[in-house]
Scaffold this motif. Structure first.
Motif, PDB file in Angstrom:
ATOM      1  N   PRO A  21       0.820  -1.213   0.000  1.00  0.00           N
ATOM      2  CA  PRO A  21       0.000   0.000   0.000  1.00  0.00           C
ATOM      3  C   PRO A  21       0.849   1.256   0.000  1.00  0.00           C
ATOM      4  O   PRO A  21       1.953   1.281   0.540  1.00  0.00           O
ATOM      5  CB  PRO A  21      -0.804  -0.123   1.298  1.00  0.00           C
ATOM      6  CG  PRO A  21      -0.005  -1.011   2.170  1.00  0.00           C
ATOM      7  CD  PRO A  21       0.719  -1.940   1.255  1.00  0.00           C
ATOM      8  N   LYS A  22       0.331   2.317  -0.638  1.00  0.00           N
ATOM      9  CA  LYS A  22       1.022   3.604  -0.664  1.00  0.00           C
ATOM     10  C   LYS A  22       0.837   4.282   0.689  1.00  0.00           C
ATOM     11  O   LYS A  22       0.091   3.815   1.542  1.00  0.00           O
ATOM     12  CB  LYS A  22       0.452   4.464  -1.789  1.00  0.00           C
ATOM     13  CG  LYS A  22       0.759   3.892  -3.153  1.00  0.00           C
ATOM     14  CD  LYS A  22       0.095   4.691  -4.242  1.00  0.00           C
ATOM     15  CE  LYS A  22       0.314   4.043  -5.591  1.00  0.00           C
ATOM     16  NZ  LYS A  22      -0.478   4.663  -6.634  1.00  0.00           N
ATOM     17  N   LYS A  26      -2.046   3.333   3.424  1.00  0.00           N
ATOM     18  CA  LYS A  26      -1.677   2.664   4.659  1.00  0.00           C
ATOM     19  C   LYS A  26      -2.448   3.272   5.830  1.00  0.00           C
ATOM     20  O   LYS A  26      -2.949   2.568   6.698  1.00  0.00           O
ATOM     21  CB  LYS A  26      -0.170   2.782   4.888  1.00  0.00           C
ATOM     22  CG  LYS A  26       0.356   1.869   5.979  1.00  0.00           C
ATOM     23  CD  LYS A  26       1.851   1.900   6.043  1.00  0.00           C
ATOM     24  CE  LYS A  26       2.355   0.903   7.070  1.00  0.00           C
ATOM     25  NZ  LYS A  26       3.798   0.945   7.223  1.00  0.00           N
ATOM     26  N   LYS A  27      -2.545   4.599   5.849  1.00  0.00           N
ATOM     27  CA  LYS A  27      -3.297   5.285   6.912  1.00  0.00           C
ATOM     28  C   LYS A  27      -4.762   4.882   6.880  1.00  0.00           C
ATOM     29  O   LYS A  27      -5.374   4.650   7.911  1.00  0.00           O
ATOM     30  CB  LYS A  27      -3.155   6.806   6.763  1.00  0.00           C
ATOM     31  CG  LYS A  27      -1.791   7.326   7.124  1.00  0.00           C
ATOM     32  CD  LYS A  27      -1.716   8.824   6.938  1.00  0.00           C
ATOM     33  CE  LYS A  27      -0.314   9.349   7.182  1.00  0.00           C
ATOM     34  NZ  LYS A  27      -0.208  10.781   6.921  1.00  0.00           N
ATOM     35  N   ALA A  28      -5.306   4.798   5.683  1.00  0.00           N
ATOM     36  CA  ALA A  28      -6.706   4.398   5.533  1.00  0.00           C
ATOM     37  C   ALA A  28      -6.915   2.977   6.030  1.00  0.00           C
ATOM     38  O   ALA A  28      -7.912   2.673   6.693  1.00  0.00           O
ATOM     39  CB  ALA A  28      -7.135   4.528   4.080  1.00  0.00           C
ATOM     40  N   ALA A  29      -5.931   2.102   5.745  1.00  0.00           N
ATOM     41  CA  ALA A  29      -6.023   0.714   6.197  1.00  0.00           C
ATOM     42  C   ALA A  29      -5.955   0.650   7.720  1.00  0.00           C
ATOM     43  O   ALA A  29      -6.684  -0.124   8.353  1.00  0.00           O
ATOM     44  CB  ALA A  29      -4.901  -0.109   5.577  1.00  0.00           C
ATOM     45  N   GLU A  33      -8.795  -0.770  10.217  1.00  0.00           N
ATOM     46  CA  GLU A  33      -8.527  -1.790  11.234  1.00  0.00           C
ATOM     47  C   GLU A  33      -9.032  -1.343  12.602  1.00  0.00           C
ATOM     48  O   GLU A  33      -9.650  -2.109  13.330  1.00  0.00           O
ATOM     49  CB  GLU A  33      -7.023  -2.079  11.314  1.00  0.00           C
ATOM     50  CG  GLU A  33      -6.556  -3.117  10.319  1.00  0.00           C
ATOM     51  CD  GLU A  33      -5.093  -3.474  10.521  1.00  0.00           C
ATOM     52  OE1 GLU A  33      -4.652  -3.580  11.676  1.00  0.00           O
ATOM     53  OE2 GLU A  33      -4.402  -3.632   9.501  1.00  0.00           O
ATOM     54  N   LYS A  34      -8.762  -0.094  12.950  1.00  0.00           N
ATOM     55  CA  LYS A  34      -9.217   0.442  14.240  1.00  0.00           C
ATOM     56  C   LYS A  34     -10.743   0.426  14.326  1.00  0.00           C
ATOM     57  O   LYS A  34     -11.319   0.069  15.349  1.00  0.00           O
ATOM     58  CB  LYS A  34      -8.706   1.870  14.435  1.00  0.00           C
ATOM     59  CG  LYS A  34      -7.238   1.923  14.798  1.00  0.00           C
ATOM     60  CD  LYS A  34      -6.791   3.351  14.993  1.00  0.00           C
ATOM     61  CE  LYS A  34      -5.302   3.445  15.249  1.00  0.00           C
ATOM     62  NZ  LYS A  34      -4.863   4.828  15.377  1.00  0.00           N
TER      63      LYS A  34
END
Length: 89
Positions: A21-22, A26-29, A33-34
């Motif tokens: 992931p870019k 990554k932040k969105a992922a 997850e949270k």
């Protein structure tokens, strides 16, 4: 055969061959997850509201002024129209 029939093996093989992931992804992922953890987490017990009044009053909500799409009368009424109470000047 269940995996083949429901397409489970296809999604697994696709997830294995994806790129890293870019930075933004990554932040969105991480956020996803949270959120998933919070959804799975046990929610605290909800406190029931104690009613103090016998009658139920509907809560007051915002009432906006109506904005029509077009005037209902083609010509506005003239306020200076002569009637039996007007004095001729």
């Amino acid at each position: 055969w269940l995996k083949v029939q429901y397409g489970i093996h296809r999604s697994l093989s696709q997830s294995l061959h994806t790129m890293a992931p870019k930075k933004g992804e990554k932040k969105a992922a991480d956020k996803a997850e949270k959120a998933a953890k919070q959804v799975k987490a046990n929610v605290g017990k909800k406190v029931k509201k104690i009613r103090t009044k016998v009658r139920f009053y509907r809560p007051k909500t915002l009432i906006k002024a109506r904005t029509g799409k077009y005037p209902r009368k083609s010509v506005e009424s003239r306020g200076d129209k002569l009637d039996k109470y007007r004095i001729i000047q």
